[in-house]
Design an enzyme around this catalytic site. Structure first.
Site, short mmCIF file in Angstrom:
data_model
loop_
_atom_site.label_atom_id
_atom_site.label_comp_id
_atom_site.label_asym_id
_atom_site.label_seq_id
_atom_site.Cartn_x
_atom_site.Cartn_y
_atom_site.Cartn_z
N GLY A 9 0.81 -1.15 0.20
CA GLY A 9 -0.07 0.12 -0.06
C GLY A 9 0.86 1.31 0.03
O GLY A 9 0.37 2.04 0.71
N SER A 138 -5.43 -0.70 13.65
CA SER A 138 -6.18 0.56 13.73
C SER A 138 -6.77 0.41 15.07
O SER A 138 -7.29 -0.69 15.71
CB SER A 138 -7.13 0.50 12.64
N TYR A 152 -14.32 -3.35 8.89
CA TYR A 152 -12.99 -2.85 8.94
C TYR A 152 -12.60 -3.06 10.32
O TYR A 152 -11.58 -3.68 10.32
CB TYR A 152 -13.18 -1.41 8.63
N ALA A 154 -13.50 -5.15 12.41
CA ALA A 154 -13.36 -6.65 12.90
C ALA A 154 -12.08 -7.15 12.27
O ALA A 154 -11.45 -7.92 12.87
CB ALA A 154 -14.70 -7.37 12.31
N1 LIG Z 1 -5.82 6.98 7.90
C1 LIG Z 1 -6.00 6.71 9.21
O1 LIG Z 1 -6.57 7.70 9.53
C2 LIG Z 1 -5.85 5.42 9.41
C3 LIG Z 1 -5.16 4.40 8.64
N2 LIG Z 1 -5.03 3.13 9.24
C4 LIG Z 1 -4.25 2.15 8.38
O2 LIG Z 1 -3.16 2.55 7.75
C5 LIG Z 1 -2.96 2.13 6.60
C6 LIG Z 1 -2.73 3.15 5.44
O3 LIG Z 1 -3.83 3.88 5.39
P1 LIG Z 1 -4.16 5.30 4.50
O4 LIG Z 1 -2.70 5.42 3.96
O5 LIG Z 1 -4.83 6.27 5.24
O6 LIG Z 1 -5.15 4.75 3.27
P2 LIG Z 1 -5.05 4.69 1.81
O7 LIG Z 1 -6.27 4.48 1.38
O8 LIG Z 1 -4.65 6.29 1.44
O9 LIG Z 1 -3.96 4.08 1.09
C7 LIG Z 1 -4.12 2.81 1.17
C8 LIG Z 1 -3.05 2.19 -0.02
O10 LIG Z 1 -3.15 0.91 -0.14
C9 LIG Z 1 -3.45 0.48 -1.40
N3 LIG Z 1 -4.40 -0.79 -1.51
C10 LIG Z 1 -5.55 -0.94 -1.57
N4 LIG Z 1 -6.03 -2.13 -1.50
C11 LIG Z 1 -4.92 -3.02 -1.95
C12 LIG Z 1 -4.65 -4.27 -2.13
N5 LIG Z 1 -5.82 -4.99 -2.24
N6 LIG Z 1 -3.46 -4.57 -2.53
C13 LIG Z 1 -2.71 -3.84 -2.46
N7 LIG Z 1 -2.69 -2.32 -2.10
C14 LIG Z 1 -3.89 -2.07 -1.78
C15 LIG Z 1 -4.06 1.44 -2.02
O11 LIG Z 1 -4.00 1.48 -3.68
C16 LIG Z 1 -3.40 2.73 -1.40
O12 LIG Z 1 -2.19 2.96 -2.19
C17 LIG Z 1 -4.29 0.93 6.38
O13 LIG Z 1 -4.00 -0.14 6.89
C18 LIG Z 1 -5.31 1.87 7.10
O14 LIG Z 1 -6.46 0.87 7.74
C19 LIG Z 1 -5.36 2.96 10.62
C20 LIG Z 1 -5.74 3.77 11.37
C21 LIG Z 1 -6.08 4.93 10.96
C1 LIG Z 2 -13.32 8.44 10.49
C2 LIG Z 2 -12.31 8.50 11.29
C3 LIG Z 2 -11.43 9.81 10.86
C4 LIG Z 2 -11.11 7.49 10.92
C5 LIG Z 2 -10.69 7.36 9.93
C6 LIG Z 2 -9.98 5.95 9.71
C7 LIG Z 2 -9.76 5.22 10.57
C8 LIG Z 2 -8.98 3.77 10.35
O1 LIG Z 2 -8.47 3.76 9.47
O2 LIG Z 2 -9.00 3.21 11.46
C9 LIG Z 2 -10.31 5.49 11.88
O3 LIG Z 2 -10.19 4.63 13.05
C10 LIG Z 2 -11.19 6.51 12.07
O4 LIG Z 2 -11.45 6.85 13.23
#
Ligand SMILES: NC(=O)C1=CN([C@@H]2O[C@H](COP(=O)(O)OP(=O)(O)OC[C@H]3O[C@@H](n4cnc5c(N)ncnc54)[C@H](O)[C@@H]3O)[C@@H](O)[C@H]2O)C=CC1
Ligand SMILES: CC(C)c1ccc(C(=O)O)c(O)c1O
Length: 246
Positions: A9, A138, A152, A154
């Site tokens: 990712g 998360s 998500y 779970a």
């Molecule tokens: N943004 C937030 O507030 C939070 C994010 N996270 C976790 O952090 C990680 C990154 O999140 P973000 O950068 O915010 O998300 P994002 O959606 O901006 O980036 C996710 C990346 O993963 C790639 N991706 C999606 N499905 C894929 C697949 N099947 N195979 C390979 N790549 C794939 C996408 O193309 C993208 O580049 C995730 O695991 C998310 O659950 C956790 C808590 C909070």
């Molecule tokens: C909706 C809020 C800001 C948010 C967005 C994404 C995550 C996650 O990826 O885990 C959260 O925990 C959130 O609270």
């Protein structure tokens, strides 16, 4: 020779940030994502010669894709030392309206993806006698989520559990497995999926009053990836602004 890290990712958001931090710290990085153009662009930016950055098209749901990445990195750089399971898909969804198909898709990306990656690279690292796996969990996996869906939350709960199971399995082989559990971060996906007024409410709910810093998460990945991080395994580092305390 510098260590080799595979980040899933890595095309944008937190994964891009982690990839930049690892590369900046001297790692050779493999940038994996379903979006090949975007990771190729990042790899070219980090190192146009390709000597220390490579882009891979990889869907984390596909175990064979991880096996192919492992083999490619053995051929290119002699093997992999660090795996960051960052790819994920969050979804805002009303509990009673989540279809079984949607549930399966979100669980496959967030949980199955981490499982198959840990299997393939856990075995590779165990064979080499060294490895670091960092799973991005998360807060949603701990508290059920503030605005994200049940599927998500779970799946991320499952990531926390898998982290401990793989940590126990691999501890005697020089391989550590840990997770980082961020609360809402100051990243594009949050602004794309959550209404501005809801973001304002969420900020008010966070005891420290701000969304989390992706750069700080990346620094934490560096700490867990370090050679001298041998004693940290099966841990979950909470970085959530005080939203959830153990
Ligand atoms: N943004 C937030 O507030 C939070 C994010 N996270 C976790 O952090 C990680 C990154 O999140 P973000 O950068 O915010 O998300 P994002 O959606 O901006 O980036 C996710 C990346 O993963 C790639 N991706 C999606 N499905 C894929 C697949 N099947 N195979 C390979 N790549 C794939 C996408 O193309 C993208 O580049 C995730 O695991 C998310 O659950 C956790 C808590 C909070
Ligand atoms: C909706 C809020 C800001 C948010 C967005 C994404 C995550 C996650 O990826 O885990 C959260 O925990 C959130 O609270």
């Amino acid at each position: 020779m510098s260590r080799v890290a595979l980040i899933t990712g890595a095309a944008r958001g937190l994964g891009e940030c982690i990839a930049r931090a690892l590369h900046g710290a001297g790692y050779r990085v493999a940038l994996a994502d379903v979006q090949l153009d975007a990771v190729q662009q990042l790899a070219d930016q980090l190192d146009p010669s390709g000597q220390s950055a490579v882009a891979l098209q990889l869907d984390v749901r596909d175990k064979a894709a991880f096996e192919a990445a492992r083999d490619l990195l053995v051929a290119r750089w002699g093997g992999t030392d660090v795996l960051v399971n960052n790819a994920g898909k969050s979804k805002v969804a009303a509990l009673m309206e989540i279809s079984p198909e949607e549930f399966d898709e979100i669980v496959a990306i967030n949980l199955r993806g981490t499982f198959v990656a840990c299997q393939v690279f856990g075995a590779h690292f165990a064979e080499r006698g060294f490895g670091r796996i960092i799973n991005i969990g998360s807060l949603a996996g701990q508290n059920g989520g503030t605005a994200t869906g049940a599927h998500y939350a779970a799946a991320k709960g499952g990531v926390a559990t898998l982290t401990k199971v793989f940590a126990r399995e691999l501890a005697s082989r020089g391989v550590t497995v840990n997770s980082i559990s961020p609360g809402p971060l100051d990243l594009p996906v949050v602004y794309e999926t959550v209404a501005p007024e809801r973001i304002a409410q969420i900020k008010q709910m966070v005891p420290v009053g701000t969304l989390g810093s992706a750069d700080y998460i990346a620094d934490s990945v560096l700490l867990l990836a370090a050679d001298h991080a041998a004693s940290v395994t099966g841990a979950c580092w909470d970085i959530n602004g005080g939203l959830f305390m153990r």
